[in-house]
Design an enzyme around this catalytic site. Structure first.
Site, PDB file in Angstrom:
ATOM      1  N   ARG A  98      40.155  19.660 -50.980  1.00 44.34           N
ATOM      2  CA  ARG A  98      38.982  18.811 -51.273  1.00 44.34           C
ATOM      3  C   ARG A  98      39.164  17.450 -50.620  1.00 44.34           C
ATOM      4  O   ARG A  98      39.257  16.425 -51.278  1.00 44.34           O
ATOM      5  CB  ARG A  98      38.781  18.755 -52.757  1.00 44.34           C
ATOM      6  CG  ARG A  98      38.159  20.096 -53.154  1.00 44.34           C
ATOM      7  CD  ARG A  98      37.918  20.248 -54.556  1.00 44.34           C
ATOM      8  NE  ARG A  98      36.643  20.914 -54.767  1.00 44.34           N
ATOM      9  CZ  ARG A  98      36.167  21.184 -55.957  1.00 44.34           C
ATOM     10  NH1 ARG A  98      36.816  20.839 -57.020  1.00 44.34           N
ATOM     11  NH2 ARG A  98      35.014  21.795 -56.082  1.00 44.34           N
ATOM     12  N   GLN A 103      34.233  18.563 -47.024  1.00 46.00           N
ATOM     13  CA  GLN A 103      33.176  18.563 -48.046  1.00 46.00           C
ATOM     14  C   GLN A 103      32.004  19.475 -47.706  1.00 46.00           C
ATOM     15  O   GLN A 103      31.461  20.152 -48.577  1.00 46.00           O
ATOM     16  CB  GLN A 103      32.664  17.140 -48.272  1.00 46.00           C
ATOM     17  CG  GLN A 103      33.351  16.489 -49.449  1.00 46.00           C
ATOM     18  CD  GLN A 103      32.922  15.060 -49.665  1.00 46.00           C
ATOM     19  OE1 GLN A 103      32.076  14.531 -48.939  1.00 46.00           O
ATOM     20  NE2 GLN A 103      33.507  14.427 -50.650  1.00 46.00           N
ATOM     21  N   ASP A 106      32.554  22.977 -48.744  1.00 55.17           N
ATOM     22  CA  ASP A 106      33.061  23.161 -50.110  1.00 55.17           C
ATOM     23  C   ASP A 106      32.135  24.068 -50.928  1.00 55.17           C
ATOM     24  O   ASP A 106      31.223  23.603 -51.630  1.00 55.17           O
ATOM     25  CB  ASP A 106      33.221  21.790 -50.773  1.00 55.17           C
ATOM     26  CG  ASP A 106      33.903  21.890 -52.126  1.00 55.17           C
ATOM     27  OD1 ASP A 106      34.075  23.020 -52.638  1.00 55.17           O
ATOM     28  OD2 ASP A 106      34.250  20.840 -52.688  1.00 55.17           O
ATOM     29  N   SER A 109      31.981  23.666 -54.794  1.00 56.11           N
ATOM     30  CA  SER A 109      31.064  22.632 -55.282  1.00 56.11           C
ATOM     31  C   SER A 109      29.618  23.100 -55.203  1.00 56.11           C
ATOM     32  O   SER A 109      28.841  22.887 -56.135  1.00 56.11           O
ATOM     33  CB  SER A 109      31.216  21.336 -54.475  1.00 56.11           C
ATOM     34  OG  SER A 109      32.413  20.711 -54.804  1.00 56.11           O
ATOM     35  N   TYR A 201      41.747  15.419 -60.079  1.00 58.36           N
ATOM     36  CA  TYR A 201      41.507  16.751 -60.616  1.00 58.36           C
ATOM     37  C   TYR A 201      42.300  16.899 -61.898  1.00 58.36           C
ATOM     38  O   TYR A 201      43.414  16.398 -61.994  1.00 58.36           O
ATOM     39  CB  TYR A 201      41.913  17.819 -59.595  1.00 58.36           C
ATOM     40  CG  TYR A 201      41.121  17.646 -58.345  1.00 58.36           C
ATOM     41  CD1 TYR A 201      39.782  17.994 -58.323  1.00 58.36           C
ATOM     42  CD2 TYR A 201      41.685  17.072 -57.225  1.00 58.36           C
ATOM     43  CE1 TYR A 201      39.022  17.780 -57.198  1.00 58.36           C
ATOM     44  CE2 TYR A 201      40.926  16.859 -56.099  1.00 58.36           C
ATOM     45  CZ  TYR A 201      39.595  17.208 -56.087  1.00 58.36           C
ATOM     46  OH  TYR A 201      38.834  16.989 -54.984  1.00 58.36           O
TER      47      TYR A 201
END
Ligand SMILES: NC(=O)c1ccc[n+]([C@@H]2O[C@H](COP(=O)([O-])OP(=O)(O)OC[C@H]3O[C@@H](n4cnc5c(N)ncnc54)[C@H](O)[C@@H]3O)[C@@H](O)[C@H]2O)c1
Length: 343
Positions: A98, A103, A106, A109, A201
């Site tokens: 991440r 991104q 991802d 997500s 996280y």
């Protein structure tokens, strides 16, 4: 699809593959793909799927084939063994680093966003009362109270959706940094008297921590009409946040949607893909909620795949450079070996 064709790749799609996502064969053809009646897996240099391939499909792959999908290593030991033995280079979105550069690829997500939105709609549909407040000649209906546990990508989207539907929303996350995002969506962030071990996280918390967390969160669960749980620890069983006693203290007809049901559940009694009644409270164990909103789930996923593939394409052929930190992070097998330690 057309972007892959523009990048110089030849794309094969099995007949009817997009039917459930309302993507018709004609649309794939118009985008430059070849639609084949048979499964094109065995003839492909790159195989992209949402779920991991079956062991049978993997057994048909040529050495050097690249596969891209979601894949939890701990659940797919046999498949990884076949990939290793056949010299397949496999990538999993579950392990994508991440970092900012990754991104746009991802997929965790993008699919969490769909799941968070959808979870609220499931709850709203099951709930025998309104979410918004109404002032009518027949009296005032107070807004429903929604509690969201875990305020990562899915949790934040659940909060935003519940707010748009007019509910009063509270949320909690072990990451204190989530508080600002929760408040910016018009929800209340619960400040519990707890010191979590956490960075960007969440890491697994001790059983003492979780015990204390359950004590503190119990009255908030009891006071809610809807609880949406999204708390997860990557690669591990989801923490148990909600107990049967808490559910029994909720008003009859209340609804819990457990987005962590597939990894054990934030309520231990959740069953992925099923709805169970605990007294008068309905617990919906979510199973692959993004697939219930396939048009946008697929559109976002296809962008993620394209952006990951772009990191591998050199002069019209797919040649992943595992010196790239993004590819290195999510590559599970390559050159006849499993590259990650399996939990
Ligand atoms: N930099 C990037 O590229 C990038 C990409 C995606 C997400 N993120 C960030 O990473 C964070 C986590 O994202 P995610 O949605 O993948 O998380 P996730 O799906 O792994 O977990 C969901 C949420 O559960 C929370 N949680 C875990 N244990 C809990 C407990 N005991 N009680 C309450 N909550 C608990 C986690 O903190 C997390 O916010 C978010 O801040 C997100 O914005 C960053």
């Amino acid at each position: 699809m057309s972007s892959l064709v523009d990048a110089g790749l030849t794309v094969h799609v099995q007949e009817g593959a997009g039917r459930h996502a309302h993507a018709l064969d004609a649309a794939y053809r118009a985008a430059g793909a070849t639609v084949t009646p048979e499964d094109p897996t065995a003839q492909s240099d790159v195989v992209v799927s949402v779920q991991p391939l079956t062991v049978h499909q993997a057994g048909l792959l040529e050495p050097g084939t690249v596969t891209i999908s979601f894949l939890q290593p701990a659940n797919e030991r046999e498949l990884l063994g076949v990939y290793r033995d056949r010299g397949v280079t496999s990538f999993s979105f579950d392990l994508l680093p991440r970092v900012t550069r990754a991104q746009s690829a991802d997929a965790l997500s993008s699919q969490a966003l769909v799941a968070g939105y959808r979870a609220v709609l499931v709850a709203a549909e099951r709930l025998p009362r309104f979410l918004p407040m109404f002032t009518t000649a027949a009296g005032t209906v107070p807004p429903a109270k929604v509690l969201v546990l875990g305020a990562g990508v899915a949790g934040l989207q659940a909060i935003a959706t519940a707010r748009r539907l007019g509910a009063v929303v509270e949320a909690y996350d072990v990451r204190k940094a989530a508080g600002e995002e929760v408040r910016s969506l018009g929800a209340k962030f619960l400040e519990l008297d707890l010191e979590a071990q956490s960075g960007v996280y969440a890491s697994a918390q001790s059983e003492e921590f979780l015990e204390r967390q359950r004590e503190l969160i119990g009255r908030h669960v009891a006071a809610s009409d809807v609880v949406i749980t999204t708390a997860a620890i990557p690669g591990r069983r989801a923490p148990v946040l909600v107990t049967t006693d808490m559910l029994k203290a909720m008003a009859p007809g209340s609804v819990v949607v457990d987005l962590a049901a597939e990894s054990g559940g934030n309520y231990a009694g959740s069953v992925a893909g099923q709805e169970v009644w605990v007294g008068d409270v309905l617990v919906h164990g979510a199973l692959n909620l993004p697939s219930s909103m396939p048009v946008h789930a697929s559109r976002l996923y296809s962008r993620n795949v394209l952006n990951l593939l772009k990191l591998m394409v050199v002069d019209g052929s797919v040649r992943p450079d595992l010196g790239d930190e993004v590819l290195d992070g999510c590559c599970l097998t390559h050159d006849g070996r499993i590259r990650k330690e399996l939990p």
